[in-house]
Design an enzyme around this catalytic site. Structure first.
Site, PDB file in Angstrom:
ATOM      1  N   THR A  20       1.063  -1.335  -0.092  1.00  0.00           N
ATOM      2  CA  THR A  20      -0.269  -0.265   0.320  1.00  0.00           C
ATOM      3  C   THR A  20       0.807   0.910  -0.091  1.00  0.00           C
ATOM      4  O   THR A  20       2.165   1.524  -0.161  1.00  0.00           O
ATOM      5  CB  THR A  20      -0.892   0.434   1.155  1.00  0.00           C
ATOM      6  OG1 THR A  20      -1.834   0.997   1.183  1.00  0.00           O
ATOM      7  CG2 THR A  20      -0.526  -0.112   2.299  1.00  0.00           C
ATOM      8  N   ASN A  21      -0.345   2.399   0.415  1.00  0.00           N
ATOM      9  CA  ASN A  21       0.942   3.831   0.124  1.00  0.00           C
ATOM     10  C   ASN A  21       0.743   4.194   1.635  1.00  0.00           C
ATOM     11  O   ASN A  21      -0.440   4.440   1.828  1.00  0.00           O
ATOM     12  CB  ASN A  21       1.003   4.353  -1.130  1.00  0.00           C
ATOM     13  CG  ASN A  21      -0.317   4.818  -1.220  1.00  0.00           C
ATOM     14  OD1 ASN A  21      -1.157   5.254  -0.829  1.00  0.00           O
ATOM     15  ND2 ASN A  21      -0.746   3.966  -2.180  1.00  0.00           N
ATOM     16  N   TYR A  22       1.275   5.527   1.831  1.00  0.00           N
ATOM     17  CA  TYR A  22       0.514   6.273   2.557  1.00  0.00           C
ATOM     18  C   TYR A  22      -0.387   7.438   2.655  1.00  0.00           C
ATOM     19  O   TYR A  22      -0.866   8.057   3.320  1.00  0.00           O
ATOM     20  CB  TYR A  22       2.069   7.662   3.034  1.00  0.00           C
ATOM     21  CG  TYR A  22       3.154   7.482   3.688  1.00  0.00           C
ATOM     22  CD1 TYR A  22       3.360   5.886   5.002  1.00  0.00           C
ATOM     23  CD2 TYR A  22       4.467   7.109   3.026  1.00  0.00           C
ATOM     24  CE1 TYR A  22       4.325   5.566   5.411  1.00  0.00           C
ATOM     25  CE2 TYR A  22       5.645   5.760   3.417  1.00  0.00           C
ATOM     26  CZ  TYR A  22       5.720   5.421   4.486  1.00  0.00           C
ATOM     27  OH  TYR A  22       6.646   4.821   5.152  1.00  0.00           O
ATOM     28  N   SER A  23      -1.241   7.022   1.625  1.00  0.00           N
ATOM     29  CA  SER A  23      -2.413   8.335   1.617  1.00  0.00           C
ATOM     30  C   SER A  23      -3.239   7.806   2.551  1.00  0.00           C
ATOM     31  O   SER A  23      -3.483   6.765   2.697  1.00  0.00           O
ATOM     32  CB  SER A  23      -2.581   7.821   0.297  1.00  0.00           C
ATOM     33  OG  SER A  23      -3.767   8.272  -0.034  1.00  0.00           O
ATOM     34  N   ALA A  87      -4.850   7.579  -4.045  1.00  0.00           N
ATOM     35  CA  ALA A  87      -3.607   6.981  -4.983  1.00  0.00           C
ATOM     36  C   ALA A  87      -3.063   5.428  -5.311  1.00  0.00           C
ATOM     37  O   ALA A  87      -3.404   4.437  -4.494  1.00  0.00           O
ATOM     38  CB  ALA A  87      -2.768   6.663  -3.625  1.00  0.00           C
TER      39      ALA A  87
END
Ligand code: CTP
Length: 215
Positions: A20-23, A87
């Protein structure tokens, strides 16, 4: 009707692990709120987030890029605009392991494959169905902000791109303020100072409203 996507997507590696990502979803949720405040009918398609969905929006929760793509294509036929603030993961594990991957000595490797590009699929849908749909996308860049954002806007047939310099500590993931450039397909650019994400959202929605009411 405005469709807004928000948050980061999650791509499963195995039953306990994800990519996943930091969004945080904050900018997307602020856009949904500003669209509601302007009187729009709002469908909010969101990746996993701890935020409370704005009252009045129809919220559709998804996890992966594939689920988000399916939800977007389902919502756009009767929409006037799509705002892709999510994102979306560009890659996913080639295979999702159905059982938990056990650790081994030495290096572990995960093969990745590209996810579908949602905005490119939307552009194809628009063309095929001669659909009038305004498209606003986002760019998060650490280098050559304007140039990279302009290329993304052209590649993905956007009407506007909200370009975010992620090397700026005031404009990062998870914080309440954002510092963005609003870039338009006619080449014009608005350089906004750092401001709360809701105010950025209001600016974007004001432009959208003027486009939609001009016919
Ligand atoms: N997007 C999309 N489908 C994807 C990935 C991204 O629709 N599979 C959308 C995002 O919601 C955003 C825009 O495309 O509005 C971002 O463009 P993109 O080129 O995907 O940005 P990055 O993933 O940051 O690309 P790069 O790694 O090349 O910087």
């Amino acid at each position: 009707k405005i469709v807004v996507t928000a948050g980061g997507t999650q791509e499963a590696i195995d039953p306990v692990r994800i990519l996943t990502n930091y969004s945080s979803g904050k900018q997307g949720f602020a856009l949904a709120q500003a669209a509601l405040d302007a009187g729009a009918n709002v469908a909010l398609i969101t990746g996993p987030t701890y935020l409370l969905p704005p009252t009045g929006a129809r919220t559709i929760s998804v996890k992966s890029a594939a689920e988000m793509q399916e939800a977007v294509l389902e919502e756009i036929p009767d929409a006037d605009a799509l705002i892709m603030a999510a994102a979306v993961a560009d890659f996913k594990p080639k295979e999702e392991s159905l059982s938990k991957i056990k650790k081994t000595d030495g290096q572990q490797k995960i093969d990745l494959v590209r996810t579908r590009d949602i905005l490119k699929d939307v552009a194809a849908y628009k063309k095929e169905n001669k659909k009038d749909l305004k498209i606003i996308g986002f760019a998060a860049e650490s280098d050559d902000l304007k140039e990279n954002a302009r290329t993304k806007m052209q590649d993905k047939n956007m009407d506007m791109i909200v370009a975010n310099d992620i090397s700026d500590p005031e404009a990062g993931f998870g914080v309440d303020n954002n510092k963005v450039l609003l870039m338009y397909s006619d080449g014009s650019i608005e350089d906004l100072p750092s401001m709360p994400k809701y105010e950025v959202a209001e600016k974007v929605i004001q432009h959208l409203q003027s486009w939609l009411t001009e016919g």
